[in-house]
Design a protein around this motif. Sequence first.
Motif, PDB file in Angstrom:
ATOM      1  N   SER A  58     -14.899 -49.458  -1.697  1.00 26.01           N
ATOM      2  CA  SER A  58     -15.288 -50.172  -0.484  1.00 26.01           C
ATOM      3  C   SER A  58     -15.300 -51.684  -0.715  1.00 26.01           C
ATOM      4  O   SER A  58     -15.030 -52.477   0.183  1.00 26.01           O
ATOM      5  N   ASN A  59     -15.619 -52.072  -1.938  1.00 30.03           N
ATOM      6  CA  ASN A  59     -15.571 -53.483  -2.334  1.00 30.03           C
ATOM      7  C   ASN A  59     -14.432 -53.654  -3.337  1.00 30.03           C
ATOM      8  O   ASN A  59     -14.596 -53.396  -4.531  1.00 30.03           O
ATOM      9  N   PRO A  60     -13.249 -54.043  -2.877  1.00 28.60           N
ATOM     10  CA  PRO A  60     -12.057 -54.025  -3.733  1.00 28.60           C
ATOM     11  C   PRO A  60     -11.975 -55.144  -4.762  1.00 28.60           C
ATOM     12  O   PRO A  60     -10.940 -55.332  -5.364  1.00 28.60           O
ATOM     13  N   ILE A  61     -13.025 -55.901  -4.958  1.00 23.08           N
ATOM     14  CA  ILE A  61     -13.011 -56.933  -5.979  1.00 23.08           C
ATOM     15  C   ILE A  61     -13.030 -56.256  -7.351  1.00 23.08           C
ATOM     16  O   ILE A  61     -13.779 -55.311  -7.575  1.00 23.08           O
ATOM     17  N   HIS A  62     -12.195 -56.745  -8.287  1.00 24.26           N
ATOM     18  CA  HIS A  62     -12.086 -56.105  -9.593  1.00 24.26           C
ATOM     19  C   HIS A  62     -13.413 -56.207 -10.349  1.00 24.26           C
ATOM     20  O   HIS A  62     -14.110 -57.212 -10.283  1.00 24.26           O
ATOM     21  N   HIS A  63     -13.747 -55.125 -11.059  1.00 21.33           N
ATOM     22  CA  HIS A  63     -14.972 -55.067 -11.851  1.00 21.33           C
ATOM     23  C   HIS A  63     -14.597 -54.809 -13.305  1.00 21.33           C
ATOM     24  O   HIS A  63     -13.739 -53.972 -13.585  1.00 21.33           O
ATOM     25  N   PRO A  64     -15.219 -55.475 -14.262  1.00 18.25           N
ATOM     26  CA  PRO A  64     -14.956 -55.193 -15.676  1.00 18.25           C
ATOM     27  C   PRO A  64     -15.570 -53.845 -16.065  1.00 18.25           C
ATOM     28  O   PRO A  64     -16.343 -53.259 -15.299  1.00 18.25           O
ATOM     29  N   THR A  74      -9.247 -52.113 -10.770  1.00 17.78           N
ATOM     30  CA  THR A  74      -8.114 -53.017 -10.585  1.00 17.78           C
ATOM     31  C   THR A  74      -8.405 -53.999  -9.456  1.00 17.78           C
ATOM     32  O   THR A  74      -9.381 -53.857  -8.713  1.00 17.78           O
ATOM     33  N   ARG A  75      -7.518 -54.965  -9.295  1.00 20.63           N
ATOM     34  CA  ARG A  75      -7.677 -55.937  -8.209  1.00 20.63           C
ATOM     35  C   ARG A  75      -7.504 -55.263  -6.854  1.00 20.63           C
ATOM     36  O   ARG A  75      -8.059 -55.715  -5.855  1.00 20.63           O
ATOM     37  N   GLN A  76      -6.748 -54.149  -6.833  1.00 21.10           N
ATOM     38  CA  GLN A  76      -6.569 -53.431  -5.575  1.00 21.10           C
ATOM     39  C   GLN A  76      -7.781 -52.576  -5.217  1.00 21.10           C
ATOM     40  O   GLN A  76      -7.938 -52.176  -4.064  1.00 21.10           O
ATOM     41  N   GLY A  77      -8.623 -52.274  -6.218  1.00 19.26           N
ATOM     42  CA  GLY A  77      -9.819 -51.478  -5.962  1.00 19.26           C
ATOM     43  C   GLY A  77      -9.745 -50.061  -6.481  1.00 19.26           C
ATOM     44  O   GLY A  77     -10.527 -49.203  -6.062  1.00 19.26           O
ATOM     45  N   TYR A  78      -8.814 -49.765  -7.406  1.00 15.16           N
ATOM     46  CA  TYR A  78      -8.721 -48.438  -8.002  1.00 15.16           C
ATOM     47  C   TYR A  78      -9.570 -48.368  -9.262  1.00 15.16           C
ATOM     48  O   TYR A  78      -9.726 -49.365  -9.984  1.00 15.16           O
ATOM     49  N   ASP A  79     -10.113 -47.182  -9.535  1.00 16.81           N
ATOM     50  CA  ASP A  79     -10.886 -46.956 -10.748  1.00 16.81           C
ATOM     51  C   ASP A  79      -9.923 -46.696 -11.902  1.00 16.81           C
ATOM     52  O   ASP A  79      -9.150 -45.727 -11.884  1.00 16.81           O
ATOM     53  N   VAL A  80      -9.941 -47.534 -12.927  1.00  9.81           N
ATOM     54  CA  VAL A  80      -8.987 -47.447 -14.024  1.00  9.81           C
ATOM     55  C   VAL A  80      -9.193 -46.175 -14.838  1.00  9.81           C
ATOM     56  O   VAL A  80      -8.229 -45.538 -15.272  1.00  9.81           O
ATOM     57  N   PHE A  81     -10.440 -45.780 -15.043  1.00  5.26           N
ATOM     58  CA  PHE A  81     -10.727 -44.568 -15.820  1.00  5.26           C
ATOM     59  C   PHE A  81     -10.113 -43.344 -15.150  1.00  5.26           C
ATOM     60  O   PHE A  81      -9.464 -42.509 -15.800  1.00  5.26           O
ATOM     61  N   SER A  82     -10.298 -43.228 -13.842  1.00  4.63           N
ATOM     62  CA  SER A  82      -9.758 -42.089 -13.111  1.00  4.63           C
ATOM     63  C   SER A  82      -8.237 -42.081 -13.168  1.00  4.63           C
ATOM     64  O   SER A  82      -7.608 -41.051 -13.411  1.00  4.63           O
ATOM     65  N   ARG A  83      -7.618 -43.235 -12.972  1.00  3.25           N
ATOM     66  CA  ARG A  83      -6.156 -43.306 -12.987  1.00  3.25           C
ATOM     67  C   ARG A  83      -5.603 -43.045 -14.389  1.00  3.25           C
ATOM     68  O   ARG A  83      -4.513 -42.480 -14.537  1.00  3.25           O
ATOM     69  N   THR A  84      -6.339 -43.436 -15.409  1.00  2.00           N
ATOM     70  CA  THR A  84      -5.890 -43.176 -16.776  1.00  2.00           C
ATOM     71  C   THR A  84      -5.910 -41.684 -17.073  1.00  2.00           C
ATOM     72  O   THR A  84      -4.982 -41.142 -17.691  1.00  2.00           O
ATOM     73  N   LEU A  85      -6.977 -40.992 -16.640  1.00  2.00           N
ATOM     74  CA  LEU A  85      -7.054 -39.544 -16.849  1.00  2.00           C
ATOM     75  C   LEU A  85      -5.946 -38.822 -16.098  1.00  2.00           C
ATOM     76  O   LEU A  85      -5.256 -37.960 -16.659  1.00  2.00           O
ATOM     77  N   PHE A  86      -5.759 -39.152 -14.840  1.00  2.00           N
ATOM     78  CA  PHE A  86      -4.731 -38.494 -14.051  1.00  2.00           C
ATOM     79  C   PHE A  86      -3.331 -38.917 -14.505  1.00  2.00           C
ATOM     80  O   PHE A  86      -2.361 -38.207 -14.253  1.00  2.00           O
ATOM     81  N   GLY A  87      -3.230 -40.071 -15.162  1.00  2.00           N
ATOM     82  CA  GLY A  87      -1.941 -40.486 -15.699  1.00  2.00           C
ATOM     83  C   GLY A  87      -1.432 -39.530 -16.761  1.00  2.00           C
ATOM     84  O   GLY A  87      -0.217 -39.305 -16.879  1.00  2.00           O
ATOM     85  N   SER A  88      -2.335 -38.946 -17.547  1.00  2.00           N
ATOM     86  CA  SER A  88      -1.928 -37.957 -18.541  1.00  2.00           C
ATOM     87  C   SER A  88      -1.353 -36.722 -17.868  1.00  2.00           C
ATOM     88  O   SER A  88      -0.420 -36.092 -18.385  1.00  2.00           O
ATOM     89  N   GLN A  89      -1.893 -36.364 -16.712  1.00  2.00           N
ATOM     90  CA  GLN A  89      -1.369 -35.215 -15.969  1.00  2.00           C
ATOM     91  C   GLN A  89       0.056 -35.481 -15.486  1.00  2.00           C
ATOM     92  O   GLN A  89       0.948 -34.631 -15.630  1.00  2.00           O
ATOM     93  N   ALA A  90       0.284 -36.669 -14.933  1.00  2.00           N
ATOM     94  CA  ALA A  90       1.629 -37.018 -14.465  1.00  2.00           C
ATOM     95  C   ALA A  90       2.610 -37.064 -15.622  1.00  2.00           C
ATOM     96  O   ALA A  90       3.747 -36.578 -15.507  1.00  2.00           O
ATOM     97  N   ALA A  91       2.197 -37.639 -16.753  1.00  2.00           N
ATOM     98  CA  ALA A  91       3.079 -37.748 -17.911  1.00  2.00           C
ATOM     99  C   ALA A  91       3.468 -36.374 -18.434  1.00  2.00           C
ATOM    100  O   ALA A  91       4.645 -36.110 -18.710  1.00  2.00           O
ATOM    101  N   LEU A  92       2.491 -35.473 -18.564  1.00  2.00           N
ATOM    102  CA  LEU A  92       2.779 -34.138 -19.088  1.00  2.00           C
ATOM    103  C   LEU A  92       3.689 -33.351 -18.150  1.00  2.00           C
ATOM    104  O   LEU A  92       4.595 -32.644 -18.594  1.00  2.00           O
TER     105      LEU A  92
END
Length: 293
Positions: A58-64, A74-92
């Motif tokens: 809801s607040n798309p400002i990037h957070h450390p 990210t600057r767009q407002g995505y959770d990096v941890f979630s995308r990293t986990l799901f990235g392994s699914q896409a890669a496999l």
Amino acid sequence: MASNKLRSPKLLNHSPANLSIRLMWVGVGITAVFILIAGLAPLFQAWGWIQSPTELLSNPIHHPPSAEHWFGTTRQGYDVFSRTLFGSQAALKVVVLATLMSLLIGVPLGLASGYLGGTLDRLLLFLMDAIYTLPGLLLSITLAFVVGRGLVNAAIALSIAYIPQYYRIVRNHTVSIKTELYVEAAQAMGASTWHVLSRYLFANAIQSVPVLFTLNAADAILILGSLGFLGLGLPETTPEWGNDLRQALEALPTGIWWTAFFPGMTMTLMVVGLSMLGEGLNEFVNPKLRQNR
């Protein structure tokens, strides 16, 4: 005295062969962790433990990185941890599909080419050598332009680059095995071509394929990440490490390091794990390597 020292169990345990086996088990552990993560990521999201990888804050400002967002946002407002986990699914998914496609095409062609020989063998050798001379990344980029973006399309682009490798290794094994006495005896007894290929040649020629499969999987992850970084892999909103690295490139000059660090390190760790697994398998498949060490 020197001979007894060389034979002591303590020294044998530190031999290069045993070190390779240990590295293989480390690779097995790393690969198993990624497979587990890929399978459990949707459950984590369903249980509310992680945010959806395609859901904007809801607040798309990037957070450390913090207790709320372990890998930051990210600057767009995505959770990096979630995308990293799901990235392994896409890669496999892409890597397994690509390597299976190349295996299912390359192995039968190698068997038929090596056993039958003649015009078929010459034509296939010419075609496979022509494909093999092209760098895998360059060929995949070219094919990605043709087939477009998407999971299946990315797998097709990757698989074509690996077919010649399976073809060459199986074809060469088949050529060397088909003159063995047990194969000639089966032919003399009237065994069909299919029976000779499946019963006598396939089991021997397939021994090196698991090693190649594992090493190709490691290479495919890097190529998939490169395609995503160039905007030619999976759709932009799909959680995939190459996509995330491309989006993070614009944020790096502003000090937002975490959007590139975590996907990049995760991809590197998975490639290292698969490479360790492949090298360890090679020790078992090729006993001469152990004797030469």
